[in-house]
Motif scaffolding. Structure first.
Motif, PDB file in Angstrom:
ATOM      1  N   LEU A  65      23.876  10.741  44.147  1.00 51.86           N
ATOM      2  CA  LEU A  65      24.926  11.676  43.758  1.00 51.86           C
ATOM      3  C   LEU A  65      25.981  10.971  42.919  1.00 51.86           C
ATOM      4  O   LEU A  65      26.415  11.481  41.884  1.00 51.86           O
ATOM      5  CB  LEU A  65      25.570  12.311  44.997  1.00 51.86           C
ATOM      6  CG  LEU A  65      26.750  13.252  44.745  1.00 51.86           C
ATOM      7  CD1 LEU A  65      26.337  14.427  43.858  1.00 51.86           C
ATOM      8  CD2 LEU A  65      27.319  13.745  46.066  1.00 51.86           C
ATOM      9  N   GLU A  66      26.374   9.790  43.337  1.00 51.70           N
ATOM     10  CA  GLU A  66      27.374   9.033  42.586  1.00 51.70           C
ATOM     11  C   GLU A  66      26.872   8.717  41.175  1.00 51.70           C
ATOM     12  O   GLU A  66      27.605   8.880  40.198  1.00 51.70           O
ATOM     13  CB  GLU A  66      27.708   7.742  43.328  1.00 51.70           C
ATOM     14  CG  GLU A  66      28.932   7.041  42.807  1.00 51.70           C
ATOM     15  CD  GLU A  66      29.361   5.895  43.704  1.00 51.70           C
ATOM     16  OE1 GLU A  66      30.050   4.998  43.168  1.00 51.70           O
ATOM     17  OE2 GLU A  66      29.019   5.872  44.891  1.00 51.70           O
ATOM     18  N   ASN A  67      25.616   8.311  41.054  1.00 52.40           N
ATOM     19  CA  ASN A  67      25.040   8.024  39.735  1.00 52.40           C
ATOM     20  C   ASN A  67      25.005   9.264  38.853  1.00 52.40           C
ATOM     21  O   ASN A  67      25.331   9.207  37.663  1.00 52.40           O
ATOM     22  CB  ASN A  67      23.630   7.442  39.869  1.00 52.40           C
ATOM     23  CG  ASN A  67      23.629   6.020  40.368  1.00 52.40           C
ATOM     24  OD1 ASN A  67      24.606   5.295  40.222  1.00 52.40           O
ATOM     25  ND2 ASN A  67      22.537   5.614  40.986  1.00 52.40           N
ATOM     26  N   VAL A  68      24.616  10.394  39.442  1.00 51.30           N
ATOM     27  CA  VAL A  68      24.556  11.639  38.672  1.00 51.30           C
ATOM     28  C   VAL A  68      25.951  12.046  38.215  1.00 51.30           C
ATOM     29  O   VAL A  68      26.153  12.450  37.065  1.00 51.30           O
ATOM     30  CB  VAL A  68      23.888  12.765  39.507  1.00 51.30           C
ATOM     31  CG1 VAL A  68      24.105  14.125  38.877  1.00 51.30           C
ATOM     32  CG2 VAL A  68      22.405  12.489  39.661  1.00 51.30           C
ATOM     33  N   VAL A  69      26.938  11.922  39.087  1.00 54.05           N
ATOM     34  CA  VAL A  69      28.312  12.289  38.727  1.00 54.05           C
ATOM     35  C   VAL A  69      28.848  11.352  37.648  1.00 54.05           C
ATOM     36  O   VAL A  69      29.487  11.807  36.698  1.00 54.05           O
ATOM     37  CB  VAL A  69      29.218  12.328  39.972  1.00 54.05           C
ATOM     38  CG1 VAL A  69      30.685  12.450  39.582  1.00 54.05           C
ATOM     39  CG2 VAL A  69      28.815  13.493  40.874  1.00 54.05           C
ATOM     40  N   TYR A  70      28.587  10.042  37.756  1.00 52.75           N
ATOM     41  CA  TYR A  70      29.012   9.111  36.699  1.00 52.75           C
ATOM     42  C   TYR A  70      28.372   9.482  35.362  1.00 52.75           C
ATOM     43  O   TYR A  70      29.038   9.511  34.334  1.00 52.75           O
ATOM     44  CB  TYR A  70      28.638   7.664  37.050  1.00 52.75           C
ATOM     45  CG  TYR A  70      29.651   6.948  37.895  1.00 52.75           C
ATOM     46  CD1 TYR A  70      30.923   6.656  37.406  1.00 52.75           C
ATOM     47  CD2 TYR A  70      29.346   6.559  39.191  1.00 52.75           C
ATOM     48  CE1 TYR A  70      31.859   6.003  38.179  1.00 52.75           C
ATOM     49  CE2 TYR A  70      30.269   5.905  39.972  1.00 52.75           C
ATOM     50  CZ  TYR A  70      31.524   5.625  39.468  1.00 52.75           C
ATOM     51  OH  TYR A  70      32.446   4.978  40.249  1.00 52.75           O
ATOM     52  N   GLU A  71      27.070   9.764  35.405  1.00 54.58           N
ATOM     53  CA  GLU A  71      26.363  10.140  34.177  1.00 54.58           C
ATOM     54  C   GLU A  71      26.950  11.422  33.593  1.00 54.58           C
ATOM     55  O   GLU A  71      27.205  11.525  32.395  1.00 54.58           O
ATOM     56  CB  GLU A  71      24.880  10.336  34.487  1.00 54.58           C
ATOM     57  CG  GLU A  71      24.039  10.717  33.287  1.00 54.58           C
ATOM     58  CD  GLU A  71      22.583  10.960  33.651  1.00 54.58           C
ATOM     59  OE1 GLU A  71      21.935  11.718  32.912  1.00 54.58           O
ATOM     60  OE2 GLU A  71      22.101  10.410  34.653  1.00 54.58           O
TER      61      GLU A  71
END
Length: 141
Positions: free
Chosen positions: A62-68
């Motif tokens: 989730l954190e990676n998707v939000v950063y992206e």
């Protein structure tokens, strides 16, 4: 995929996109800001609900998707990325579906007016594939 999940993702999408656009990746940890508008606040609450329901690997995803999504300048791409993640999460979590249903405003009932004008204009409440112009062929399914 159930119609309920599709409807929840469609309803939540604008809130998620607005929250990520406003706060970037900090949306996952940001405390409620009384000055934030309702759309951003609801999007943040949805993402935090998803965050709480995931394990360590799910939180990292989730954190990676939000950063992206936060780095992306194209709102439609951001909405698509966040929508895919939300759909996958909702498929396996009945309690989260109920929680998000309670958070989101009820879908509008009654009549819907959709207008399109101009040459080759199209209009629809929900649309799958729409091709306008010359020299295109419909995609094969």
């Amino acid at each position: 995929m159930s119609a309920e999940i599709v409807q929840l993702v469609e309803q939540a999408g604008p809130y998620l996109t607005t929250a990520v656009s406003a706060y970037g990746a900090a949306v996952l940890t940001r405390a409620e800001d009384t000055a934030a508008d309702a759309t951003v606040t609801l999007g943040r609450r949805i993402l935090q609900a998803v965050w709480r329901r995931r394990d360590e690997a799910g939180r990292a995803e989730l954190e990676n998707v939000v950063y992206e999504a936060a780095d992306e300048q194209d709102a439609s791409y951001t909405a698509a990325v966040l929508g895919r993640l939300l759909r996958r999460t909702l498929q396996d979590d009945d309690e989260l579906r109920a929680e998000l249903s309670a958070m989101l405003p009820a879908p509008a009932t009654g009549s819907v007016t959709i207008t399109a004008s101009g040459e080759r204009s199209i209009a629809a409440q929900h649309i799958g594939t729409a091709i306008t112009g010359d020299g295109h062929t419909a995609p094969r399914r």
